[in-house]
Design a protein around this motif. Structure first.
Motif, PDB file in Angstrom:
ATOM      1  N   SER A 284       0.840  -1.186   0.000  1.00 30.27           N
ATOM      2  CA  SER A 284       0.000   0.000   0.000  1.00 30.27           C
ATOM      3  C   SER A 284       0.874   1.235   0.000  1.00 30.27           C
ATOM      4  N   ASP A 285       0.376   2.295  -0.624  1.00 31.98           N
ATOM      5  CA  ASP A 285       1.047   3.587  -0.541  1.00 31.98           C
ATOM      6  C   ASP A 285       0.610   4.365   0.684  1.00 31.98           C
ATOM      7  N   PHE A 286      -0.402   3.858   1.388  1.00 35.29           N
ATOM      8  CA  PHE A 286      -0.959   4.481   2.585  1.00 35.29           C
ATOM      9  C   PHE A 286      -1.549   5.859   2.269  1.00 35.29           C
ATOM     10  N   CYS A 287      -2.688   6.111   2.847  1.00 38.33           N
ATOM     11  CA  CYS A 287      -3.356   7.398   2.674  1.00 38.33           C
ATOM     12  C   CYS A 287      -2.933   8.331   3.813  1.00 38.33           C
ATOM     13  N   ALA A 288      -2.867   9.603   3.528  1.00 37.04           N
ATOM     14  CA  ALA A 288      -2.618  10.634   4.539  1.00 37.04           C
ATOM     15  C   ALA A 288      -1.385  10.333   5.368  1.00 37.04           C
ATOM     16  N   GLN A 452      -4.874   6.155   7.217  1.00 32.65           N
ATOM     17  CA  GLN A 452      -3.901   5.705   6.238  1.00 32.65           C
ATOM     18  C   GLN A 452      -4.422   4.557   5.373  1.00 32.65           C
ATOM     19  N   LEU A 453      -5.621   4.030   5.697  1.00 37.31           N
ATOM     20  CA  LEU A 453      -6.176   2.927   4.917  1.00 37.31           C
ATOM     21  C   LEU A 453      -7.495   3.286   4.242  1.00 37.31           C
ATOM     22  N   GLN A 454      -8.017   4.468   4.505  1.00 37.33           N
ATOM     23  CA  GLN A 454      -9.340   4.802   3.979  1.00 37.33           C
ATOM     24  C   GLN A 454      -9.366   4.851   2.450  1.00 37.33           C
ATOM     25  N   CYS A 455      -8.301   5.318   1.831  1.00 38.02           N
ATOM     26  CA  CYS A 455      -8.299   5.417   0.371  1.00 38.02           C
ATOM     27  C   CYS A 455      -8.176   4.051  -0.301  1.00 38.02           C
ATOM     28  N   GLU A 456      -7.962   2.972   0.491  1.00 37.19           N
ATOM     29  CA  GLU A 456      -7.861   1.634  -0.084  1.00 37.19           C
ATOM     30  C   GLU A 456      -9.228   1.076  -0.486  1.00 37.19           C
ATOM     31  N   TRP A 457     -10.304   1.691  -0.001  1.00 34.22           N
ATOM     32  CA  TRP A 457     -11.631   1.118  -0.176  1.00 34.22           C
ATOM     33  C   TRP A 457     -12.349   1.707  -1.383  1.00 34.22           C
ATOM     34  N   ALA A 458     -13.114   0.859  -2.074  1.00 32.98           N
ATOM     35  CA  ALA A 458     -13.953   1.289  -3.191  1.00 32.98           C
ATOM     36  C   ALA A 458     -15.197   0.396  -3.222  1.00 32.98           C
ATOM     37  N   PHE A 459     -16.328   0.992  -3.600  1.00 30.11           N
ATOM     38  CA  PHE A 459     -17.605   0.276  -3.627  1.00 30.11           C
ATOM     39  C   PHE A 459     -18.299   0.549  -4.963  1.00 30.11           C
TER      40      PHE A 459
END
Length: 811
Positions: A284-288, A452-459
């Motif tokens: 992961s590139d990690f968010c924020a 840091q993980l929120q941008c990993e999600w998509a629906f």
């Protein structure tokens, strides 16, 4: 053939090999001893032949032949331990003990029974090079039999054991279960130890040579001792001029997610772009991610692990520097550890370093030839830090260049690896209705995510017709679309999770026409996992314009209503229903016990209420002392029935009650002022005190009586000099007795004096008091004694400092 056991008669054990043919004849030795007898006088014996206690034949001949079916056939349904017994019992006038060798003959016909099992390790899985102890037990043995053990890939891979070389019975604790130990207790026992150097599937097989053509197998899987996470390799770097420095951190991002980062702090090395991640590790590139203060930092790897144990916590940090052929390890506050390499002398070196065990090394020197001087030297450094294990490979050339490879592993015996969770996604999907016509809601929840993980999600949400043939609606969402009020769209639903710990999403969907539709929701989290869930949505017009149920709350900002157990509770609800057709409205109150305010009620088991309590009105009366101390979830549901459409709708509201212990009540009989005679026997009586929460008012109450001549002594709860009420009094305590009634004998109090009495009652962590009261006395036969009421609240404040309690009554 032989078996274990005690033989009390002629007992022969044999292995099944078909039916039994028995031939019997007269003993020649006995025949020669009776040669002088007339042949007609020698009567043959009378014999009875049994098979498994069933009489099969009677014989009265000197010789003959019988055939028996064993019943233990190879293809039958009999278990491997089944057997049959043939018994002969004979009586003869010419053969009496001890002349006859045997009166009875017992023949046991049995199948060879062997049990192959794993003795250790008891707890799977099996690791590489871990000693694996295998055992087996057998019913029969023979001097000609040999057990042929084979396990390809193991060490040893094959060997022979004669069946006569059995071992002593094994300890019961070594067997996998008690039934197997009970079976093997009367068998011959064998065991062996095998090592497996590589991971993979293995089979241990056992056969009997020169005996029954039988075989047994045991399959198992050997796992690697370390779980590979990723590998990265640098480009060629200059040995004397470029220092390589990299650091790592392992920290929790959430209760069940651990994040790992590896950073090249000098930013000098060019690392191979392809990293090899295992299924448990997600790149992961990690968010924020907060920006580093060092502009030269170059991230080599960002990884997170999903764990199934929220007890994994803490943070690991470390750093490795390499300069001038020297490796330096730094971890936390521990002293640095350095390792200097010698590529001119060492062709290959292996170095194992552990904080607990220290440093071990093994080297192979370079052969001094022209060819070997041009070859690079390789150095393998294995470094362990709790859950993390590193393999650092340094390739050093004679031209003063080097290349470094980094390999990260997880220690399988450590807590982090044991907590790794299989690929799964915790997601809940619901559908809800809207007051607007032709609008429904799709609501779903996932656990709250670290920034840091929120941008990993998509629906992706799609709506199809009832046959799923035509796509009616399509939309995508991200974690930023979540809303805090998602649970409010499901007022009638009983949720199996705590909404406060989940992120909720709400998607309003417009229906083109009434009927059923199919909603398909796909959630993805990076490349780690994805999940697709389907549900049926009812698109229909709105039957009720408004439907509400609200419990009145004194303070809407406080979700908990607090009541004393000894107080009656009255709750009131307001309901409203405006429907397009005639309707029937009903209410229902229910109470659920909770451990804490955040606990989920056990919806299937509400508190059983007495029949006399009305639960279907807008007023809900809970009698005093009905509920025990603790928290309760009170729910009211309004249900609307539309007979014209045969439909039922409902809304609900809830409130949390906290039932607290009631204040103890302390009472001194006789009023606030009393006059007594100095020669009288009189009483301080607090037996009217009580615990409002108890059926027995005085049960468990402890009384403490106090007395002083100076009222202000109660402000500091300290007896002033010369203010004692009786000569032996050392402090404010009037008596050591804990009883509610204190008898005062004549002439105990001095004449013409004023006395202030107080009583404090205690029960567990509660306290109440009646203080101070005063008594004034003189030496007249009718002496003035008075109990005077004072402002007790200020005095209570001082008593609280001396006797701290949670709950007291304000008098």
């Amino acid at each position: 053939m032989s078996t274990r056991g005690t033989i009390t008669e002629l007992h022969i054990s044999c292995l099944w090999d078909g039916n039994i043919d028995l031939k019997y004849s007269r003993n020649q030795r006995l025949a020669s001893e009776t040669d002088g007898e007339e042949p007609g006088m020698q009567a043959p014996p009378y014999c009875q032949w049994y098979q498994d206690s069933i009489l099969l034949k009677n014989t009265s001949r000197w010789s003959g032949q019988l055939a028996f079916r064993t019943g233990v056939d190879r293809g039958g349904a009999h278990p491997s331990w089944a057997s049959t017994h043939v018994i002969m019992q004979c009586v003869s006038a010419w053969c009496v003990e001890p002349t006859c060798s045997h009166h009875n003959l017992r023949i046991e016909v049995a199948r060879q029974d062997v049990r192959l099992f794993l003795l250790s390790p008891h707890n799977l899985p099996i690791r590489e090079w871990e000693p694996v102890q295998l055992g087996w037990c057998a019913r029969l043995k023979s001097s000609t039999w040999r057990y042929h053990f084979k396990s390809q890939g193991g060490s040893p891979a094959e060997f022979l054991i004669p069946s006569n070389q059995h071992s002593d019975p094994l300890s019961p604790t070594l067997f996998p279960h008690a039934e197997l130990h009970q079976m093997c207790a009367s068998y011959y026992n064998y065991h062996t130890t095998v090592h497996y150097p590589h991971r993979g599937f293995y089979t241990a097989s056992l056969q009997i040579e020169n005996g029954p053509q039988l075989s047994w197998n045991l399959d198992f899987y050997v796992q690697p001792a370390l779980l590979h996470v990723f590998s990265a390799t640098s480009t060629l770097l200059s040995l004397p001029h470029k220092m390589l420095s990299f650091s790592w951190t392992l920290r929790p991002l959430s209760p069940r997610i651990m994040a790992y980062s590896l950073v090249d702090e000098e930013g000098l090395g060019e690392w191979s772009p392809s990293h090899h991640y295992n299924p448990f590790a997600v790149q992961s590139d990690f968010c924020a991610v907060p920006k580093s203060q060092n502009a030269r930092d170059k991230v080599i790897a960002n990884i997170y692990f999903h764990t199934g144990d929220d007890r994994i916590s803490g943070e690991l940090m470390g750093k490795i520097d390499f300069l001038n052929k020297t490796l330096i390890f730094r971890t936390g506050s521990a002293a640095p550890v350095s390792l200097t390499l010698n590529p001119q002398k060492v062709q290959m070196g292996i170095y194992i370093f552990s904080q607990a065990l220290g440093l071990y090394r093994s080297t192979q020197d370079i052969e001094t030839t022209n060819n070997t001087r041009e070859k690079p030297s390789f150095h393998y450094v294995f470094y362990q830090q709790q859950s993390l294990s590193y393999l650092i490979v340094l390739e050093l050339s004679q031209q003063r260049w080097y290349r470094l490879s980094m390999h990260l592993y997880l220690n399988r015996r450590d807590a982090l690896f044991r907590s790794l969770r299989e690929k799964d996604m915790d997601m809940h999907v619901f559908s809800g209705r809207s007051p607007e016509e032709s609008v429904v809601y799709i609501i779903w929840f996932i656990p709250l995510q670290h920034p840091q993980l929120q941008c990993e999600w998509a629906f992706t949400l799609q709506l199809f017709d009832s046959r799923k043939e035509h796509l009616l609606w399509n939309r995508t969402y991200t974690y930023r679309n979540h809303t805090k009020s998602a649970a409010h769209f499901l007022p009638r639903s009983v949720l199996s999770f705590k909404p406060t710990q989940y992120a909720g999403f709400v998607a309003p969907v417009s229906c083109r026409k009434c009927g059923l539709a199919r909603a398909v929701l796909k959630a993805t989290m990076n490349t780690y996992t994805s999940k697709v869930m389907e549900l049926t949505v009812a698109c229909q017009k709105s039957y009720c314009r408004e439907l509400t149920a609200t419990i009145h709350k004194p303070n809407p900002s406080d979700p908990v209503l607090r009541y004393k157990r000894g107080s009656a509770i009255i709750l009131q609800a307001t309901t409203k229903a405006e429907c397009r057709t005639s309707s029937s409205i009903s209410l229902d109150w229910k109470i659920y016990s909770l451990k804490t305010t955040s606990s989920i009620p056990d919806w299937a088991n509400p508190v059983m209420l007495p029949n006399k309590i009305n639960t279907d009105g807008v007023m809900f009366n809970i009698p005093r002392n009905l509920l025990s101390y603790g928290f309760y979830h009170v729910n009211v549901t309004v249900t609307v029935l539309l007979p014209a459409h045969a439909l039922t709708f409902g809304e609900s509201d809830s409130v949390i009650l906290q039932i607290l212990p009631s204040d103890l009540v302390a009472i001194i009989a006789g009023g606030l002022f009393r006059t007594i005679g100095v020669a009288d026997v009189w009483a301080l009586n607090a037996s009217a005190s009580f615990d409002p929460d108890s059926a027995n008012p005085l049960e468990g109450l402890v009384f403490r009586w106090y007395c002083t001549k100076q009222e202000l002594d109660y402000s500091v709860m300290k007896l002033s000099p010369d203010q004692k009420c009786q000569p032996y009094q050392m402090d404010l305590l009037w008596s050591d007795s804990a009883h509610p009634v204190q008898m005062v004998e004549p002439h105990v109090l001095q004449e013409n004096m004023k006395y202030y009495f107080a009583v404090v009652i205690l029960k567990q962590d509660r306290m109440a008091k009646d203080l101070p009261n005063s008594a004034c006395c003189s030496w007249f036969y009718t002496i003035a004694g008075c109990f005077l009421f004072r402002k007790l609240w200020e005095i209570y404040q001082s008593i609280r400092k001396v006797y701290p309690v949670r709950k007291v009554s304000k008098l």
